[in-house]
Scaffold this motif. Structure first.
Motif, short mmCIF file in Angstrom:
data_model
loop_
_atom_site.label_atom_id
_atom_site.label_comp_id
_atom_site.label_asym_id
_atom_site.label_seq_id
_atom_site.Cartn_x
_atom_site.Cartn_y
_atom_site.Cartn_z
N ASP A 34 -0.45 6.59 -10.90
CA ASP A 34 -0.94 7.77 -10.30
C ASP A 34 -2.00 8.36 -11.22
OD1 ASP A 34 0.57 9.61 -9.02
OD2 ASP A 34 2.12 10.22 -9.63
N THR A 35 -2.50 8.13 -10.89
CA THR A 35 -4.03 8.11 -10.81
C THR A 35 -4.26 9.47 -10.67
OG1 THR A 35 -4.03 6.42 -12.11
CG2 THR A 35 -6.41 8.08 -12.05
N ALA A 36 -4.58 10.62 -10.97
CA ALA A 36 -4.67 12.08 -9.53
C ALA A 36 -5.85 12.81 -10.26
CB ALA A 36 -3.76 12.74 -9.44
N ARG A 37 -6.73 13.79 -10.39
CA ARG A 37 -7.40 14.53 -9.83
C ARG A 37 -6.37 15.61 -9.26
NH1 ARG A 37 -13.19 14.79 -7.75
NH2 ARG A 37 -12.21 15.59 -5.39
N HIS A 38 -7.49 17.15 -11.37
CA HIS A 38 -6.58 17.88 -10.47
C HIS A 38 -7.24 19.50 -11.03
CE1 HIS A 38 -2.71 20.93 -9.81
NE2 HIS A 38 -2.72 21.15 -11.66
N SER A 39 -6.77 20.14 -10.80
CA SER A 39 -8.20 21.50 -10.74
C SER A 39 -8.10 22.29 -11.77
CB SER A 39 -8.39 22.13 -9.50
OG SER A 39 -7.65 22.80 -8.84
N GLY A 40 -6.88 22.49 -12.59
CA GLY A 40 -6.14 22.87 -12.80
C GLY A 40 -4.79 23.56 -13.28
N GLY A 41 -3.95 24.55 -13.56
CA GLY A 41 -2.68 25.32 -13.97
C GLY A 41 -1.61 24.10 -14.65
N ILE A 42 -0.34 24.13 -14.35
CA ILE A 42 0.53 23.18 -14.40
C ILE A 42 0.32 22.00 -13.43
CG2 ILE A 42 3.05 23.11 -14.93
CD1 ILE A 42 2.78 26.08 -16.00
N PHE A 43 0.75 21.13 -14.41
CA PHE A 43 0.92 19.80 -13.48
C PHE A 43 2.26 18.53 -13.63
CE2 PHE A 43 0.08 15.62 -11.80
CZ PHE A 43 -0.70 15.17 -10.54
N ALA A 44 3.00 18.41 -12.48
CA ALA A 44 4.42 18.17 -12.87
C ALA A 44 4.49 17.01 -11.94
CB ALA A 44 5.74 18.39 -12.92
N ASP A 45 4.94 15.35 -13.07
CA ASP A 45 4.64 14.10 -12.63
C ASP A 45 6.21 13.85 -12.91
OD1 ASP A 45 4.16 12.39 -11.22
OD2 ASP A 45 2.10 11.03 -12.65
N ILE A 46 6.59 13.07 -11.85
CA ILE A 46 7.88 13.10 -12.06
C ILE A 46 7.86 11.45 -12.11
CG2 ILE A 46 9.94 12.65 -11.68
CD1 ILE A 46 9.73 15.93 -10.35
#
Length: 213
Positions: free
Chosen positions: A4-16
């Motif tokens: 589960d490799t992803a790009r995120h622009s910022g903020g809170i990121f939850a990965d379950i």
């Protein structure tokens, strides 16, 4: 197992992440396909991408069955866990993968893991129900969504020639479609209605591509 490799622009990121177990030798992997296997997919493809389009456009016709079905597919995806368990228990599938990033991309992943190629018949890809609108532009666009749209979570699986007759027409009310064949070599092609072969590019969702579907 995948990743589960992803790009995120910022903020809170939850990965379950859920972790389970399977009896030794009973796991249904991406790596078991061989040349000559038939390729099947369960259910309609492109509905989730269609639902996302409806949301982005702001055209929300609650009285439209096409809208309701597409929105449900996007907002409430249903992974085909029971079908996966059935395929593993009966030994029908030699390899399988869920279509989270689009048929063209996830088929490529199955082929890469198995060291094979594939061909897919364009006319057999199960497109959204409003495919036959009579509008050539709409026809082409919805086919594009079925081929490259993601978030459907339908199962794509390979079946040995000797087991093809055992594959049911449907499972728990979901139709199963034979869409292609596994080939030797790395080539992946789309067979057009006129019989011509076109290279099948992986144009599904890519977290690191700047321009998406």
């Amino acid at each position: 197992l995948g990743g589960d490799t992803a790009r995120h622009s910022g903020g809170i990121f939850a990965d379950i992440v859920l972790v389970g177990e399977v009896p030794q030798g009973k796991a249904l992997l991406r790596s078991g396909a061989k040349p000559g296997d038939a390729l099947f997919v369960a259910g309609t493809l492109g509905l989730s991408a269609r639902g996302l389009e409806f949301l982005r456009s702001g055209k929300r016709s609650k009285n439209s069955p096409a809208f309701r079905e597409a929105l449900r597919a996007h907002a409430y995806p249903e992974p085909q866990c029971h079908l996966g368990q059935y395929l593993a228990k009966t030994g029908l599938a030699a390899a399988a993968i869920d279509l989270s990033d689009g048929l063209s991309t996830d088929l490529g992943r199955l082929c890469q893991s198995s060291g094979v190629g594939a061909k897919v018949w364009a006319e057999r890809i199960p497109v959204p129900p409003d495919f036959s609108t009579g509008n050539p532009a709409g026809h082409s666009h919805l086919f594009h969504l079925a081929l490259h749209g993601g978030e459907d979570y339908k199962l794509l699986f390979a079946v040995r020639p000797g087991n093809v007759a055992r594959v049911p027409d449907s499972f728990e009310g979901v139709r199963i479609h034979r869409i292609g064949e596994v080939l030797a070599g790395p080539t992946k092609s789309l067979v057009l209605p006129n019989g011509a072969h076109k290279r099948l590019e992986s144009l599904g969702y890519d977290h690191f591509r700047t321009s998406q579907l």
